[in-house]
Design an enzyme around this catalytic site. Structure first.
Site, PDB file in Angstrom:
ATOM      1  CG  HIS A 176      -1.953  -1.101   1.189  1.00  0.00           C
ATOM      2  ND1 HIS A 176      -3.115  -1.068   0.455  1.00  0.00           N
ATOM      3  CD2 HIS A 176      -1.934  -2.307   1.807  1.00  0.00           C
ATOM      4  CE1 HIS A 176      -3.779  -2.200   0.636  1.00  0.00           C
ATOM      5  NE2 HIS A 176      -3.085  -2.970   1.445  1.00  0.00           N
ATOM      6  CG  ASN A 249      -7.733  -4.763   0.620  1.00  0.00           C
ATOM      7  OD1 ASN A 249      -6.993  -3.801   0.814  1.00  0.00           O
ATOM      8  ND2 ASN A 249      -7.393  -5.989   0.946  1.00  0.00           N
TER       9      ASN A 249
END
Length: 803
Positions: A176, A249
């Site tokens: 990320h 997510n």
């Protein structure tokens, strides 16, 4: 559409609503086509910024840097700031909330009180200083022994400047790393006290400040936005009782079942260690080697090979908490819950060829899209829903709710909408906020608790542990963006970069020297739900975890035919990049357990004989599920129409200027972002009305940056653009990527020149290609808007493409 009433000029409005390029010379527009106050602020900001910059045509201080004049440096050139927005980071800096404050710090001050205003600094009208506040007389030259002599070690100004520069970077996130973020709020629809005591759900209308970060997973910080990848969807709620981080997510399931395998997964999907290739991509041997030997990944592969992994925008993708959590009410009663975010703009994707080309045209495509929408007042909105079920229900499911590779179909457990999130302010500083924000699954509040999901249990440790290294120590919670709104009182002291200055001599509990304070909250504080446990210590998984394929099959049968085609194409592309044939064979073997047609199509595409089916880990009959329409992107078309969608209007010498301005205004009025695109910047004469100013060139603004295209009337323009291969490629790619096209009058000739058919491959009329004579513009624009709101006409898609 347009009326006879005189309206303020909107020439160049699309360039104000965008953040790339603009006309070479044009007076600023008088209107952006709407009464949106944020859009008006953006217009004021753009005009004031241009004027402020124009007030300094050169730097007269340069002359004083050489020869004898260097001995007496002059005060730096500066001009007064008449409009505060001219130097603002964002148009929304005065959008208030309990976390960000009122956004009204005094210019030239570094306010240190109240919300994030305490940390904001502004330099307007201020002299340049060192970090110790010493005024800097000369910021252009190092201190030397004579003009041609050596630089002196005593130059503390040079040394401070270089030392800080050398240490400005911090370790990036392992996963990320590539992210974009925004401030906003969550508003509760209805009090949810029967389910949870968590304060964001305490009463109808209650607003809780949030900070949201979207991200890709595999790529490094400088990678592209549009890679095929999972997208992070992390929300930090600044609640009355501390920070709650819902770290999720855009896909509801995950690759693995246990945190023990997480380092292996990441090592496999990251660039291969011997050559550091490829960046931000899973199309390589090590990932697929790992995947083909880990059948638990199958369900997730179906999602990642679908269009979910190439979203059109962060504003147009769902979010999921992934894991099963607990909700706990004030009586200590608990139910299980999964969290779902649904975008009001609908769920839409890119097509793969478009995503690849976007990486080159604008690698910041998603970041820019989010920023621009918020800057012009088109605030992204998402609805939060609970999926609530009891332990008894969980036991009856054919899957284990603690298995993160499984979802609960919405038809089995319906969603309960509980509130909406609105993102209404961009960060002031990317590093201080977006980069330094620390999300941790361990950050929960009273009313929320964990389940025994083994992946979640590992994340509880890993996220906190990561922040200790990345942000320099145990005090990362004191960074302004991470600090809670709830008061912090504990006996934790010291550590690197400590900000708080604690009174008194007590740093322990129990104590009497501080009157027993701070004291524990008892039943009013956070108390873990007393879930019963039993069993011996063991390394392994429950039996239901052994079923790996039924939900992959559920996802496959729930997709439209077009979406299924895209899944096959994605597998084909990824595995075609894999060099090791045995790995390709294993993946096809694994997919035979999902669907024989899928496996056969993929085998044919890879030139393989269909391999034997991969043995299953479970000998139990595979569960069967009916199709779930909610798993298709087409299930959520959205409610925002054409707002924020980008429309290219191709212009050249001889374009019908009045027609262009009429269409431009009509698109602006409904919230779209039109831009005049031509072969080069500059003014072009028109066949009617005043000249038009090209806002972005075909070179800087290629087809993939736009959602649709208009070719207005004008024989001269069609002739000029017809000789420009960039214009012809523009139209071909708009067609290939299934986007709407509108051609008026002579504009039809440019479609013909580009070889763009107006019918579908089966001969039927293409509903998203509108060709009309000049007299039918009003009706044509209405039809074009309808096609634009649908985003794409996949009925024209062929494999391989015919145009």
């Amino acid at each position: 559409m347009a009326s006879n009433k005189k309206s303020p000029s909107t020439d160049g409005a699309g360039s104000v609503l965008s953040s790339m390029s603009g006309p070479s010379e044009i007076d600023p527009p008088l209107s952006l086509g709407s009464s949106n106050p944020i859009a008006q602020a953006l217009l004021n900001k753009a005009g004031a910024g241009q004027a402020l910059s124009a007030a300094m045509p050169d730097n007269p201080n340069v002359l004083g840097q050489y020869g004898a004049a260097a001995h007496a440096p002059e005060e730096g050139v500066h001009v007064a700031v008449e409009e505060p927005l001219a130097t603002a980071s964002t148009t929304g800096e005065t959008t208030p909330s309990p976390k960000v404050g009122d956004g009204l710090p005094e210019l030239g001050a570094n306010a240190q009180n109240a919300a994030l205003d305490r940390a904001r600094a502004d330099d307007s009208g201020c002299v340049l200083t060192t970090n110790q506040g010493v005024p800097v007389g000369d910021n252009q030259n190092s201190l030397k022994a004579g003009l041609r002599g050596p630089t002196l070690m005593e130059d503390f100004i040079l040394r401070e400047k270089l030392t800080h520069f050398d240490h400005e970077r911090i370790p990036e996130r392992v996963v990320h790393a590539r992210g974009s973020a925004a401030h906003g709020y969550f508003e509760c629809y209805k009090e949810q006290g029967k389910l949870t005591r968590a304060t964001p759900f305490a009463k109808a209308g209650k607003r809780t400040p949030v900070f949201v970060r979207f991200s890709t997973v595999a790529g490094e910080r400088g990678s592209t936005d549009t890679a095929r990848d999972v997208r992070g969807f992390a929300v930090k709620f600044y609640t009355d009782e501390g920070n709650w981080d819902l770290v999720g997510n855009n896909i509801p399931v995950f690759f693995i079942q246990d945190a023990m395998k997480f380092p292996d997964l990441v090592h496999a999907v990251k660039p291969e260690p011997h050559n550091g290739i490829p960046q931000a991509a899973s199309a390589h041997d090590t990932f697929w080697d790992f995947a083909s030997l880990s059948p638990e990944i199958t369900h997730m592969l179906m999602w990642v090979m679908s269009d979910r992994a190439i979203p059109r925008s962060f504003r147009m993708m769902q979010g999921f908490g992934v894991h099963t959590f607990r909700l706990v009410n004030a009586k200590g009663q608990s139910v299980f819950c999964k969290f779902h975010w649904s975008p009001m703009a609908g769920t839409h994707s890119l097509v793969w060829d478009e995503a690849v080309k976007l990486s080159g045209a604008d690698s910041d495509f998603h970041r820019r899209d989010l920023w621009e929408a918020i800057e012009c007042g088109e605030y992204p909105e998402y609805e939060l829903s609970f999926q609530v079920f009891t332990e008894a229900q969980a036991e009856a499911f054919p899957f284990d709710v603690l298995d993160p590779t499984k979802l609960i179909p919405e038809e089995l457990v319906p969603l309960i909408p509980v509130g909406k999130m609105v993102l209404n302010r961009n960060p002031d500083n990317f590093f201080a906020e977006t980069e330094q924000v620390a999300f941790c699954t361990a950050h929960i509040v009273p009313g929320i608790d964990f389940s025994n999901d083994p992946l979640l249990q590992g994340r509880i440790h890993s996220y906190v542990d990561t922040q200790l290294t990345r942000l320099g120590g145990a005090n990362f919670h004191e960074l302004p963006i991470n600090a809670p709104l709830a008061s912090v009182h504990n006996n934790q002291r010291d550590g690197i970069h400590r900000q708080a200055i604690n009174r008194g001599r007590v740093a322990y509990e129990p104590n009497s020297l501080a009157g027993g304070c701070p004291f524990q909250a008892g039943s009013k504080g956070f108390n873990s739900f007393p879930a019963a446990t039993e069993g011996d210590k063991v390394r392994g998984k429950p039996e239901k975890f052994a079923e790996h394929y039924a939900q992959g099959r559920l996802f496959w049968i729930s997709q439209t035919a077009v979406e299924q085609d895209h899944i096959v194409h994605a597998f084909r592309f990824e595995l075609s990049k894999v060099q090791t044939v045995a790995i390709r064979q294993r993946v096809v073997s694994m997919l035979r357990n999902v669907d024989e047609t899928l496996a056969q199509r993929l085998a044919d595409a890879l030139g393989l004989a269909l391999p034997p089916v991969m043995p299953r880990a479970s000998m139990q009959p595979m569960p069967t599920y009916p199709p779930s329409p909610a798993l298709s992107l087409t299930f959520r078309p959205g409610k925002t129409g054409i707002h924020t969608l980008r429309v290219a209007i191709l212009v050249g010498p001889g374009s019908d200027g009045a027609q262009v301005r009429s269409i431009y205004a009509a698109l602006l009025a409904d919230g779209a972002v039109p831009r005049l695109v031509g072969s080069q910047l500059g003014r072009v004469d028109t066949s009617s009305a005043a000249p038009l100013a090209v806002e972005i060139s075909l070179e800087a603004g290629p087809s993939v940056l736009f959602d649709a295209v208009v070719v207005p009337d004008g024989q001269g323009a069609v002739q000029q653009l017809g000789g420009d291969a960039n214009a012809l490629d523009f139209l071909r790619l708009q067609y290939r990527h299934c986007k709407p096209l509108l051609a008026i009058g002579a504009g039809r000739g440019l479609l013909d020149k580009a070889g763009v058919p107006t019918t579908l491959p089966d001969g039927k009329p293409d509903p998203a290609i509108i060709v009309v004579p000049s007299g039918d513009v009003v009706k044509a624009v209405a039809g074009f808007k309808k096609a634009l709101a649908a985003h794409r006409a996949f009925a024209r898609e062929t494999d391989p493409p015919q145009v």
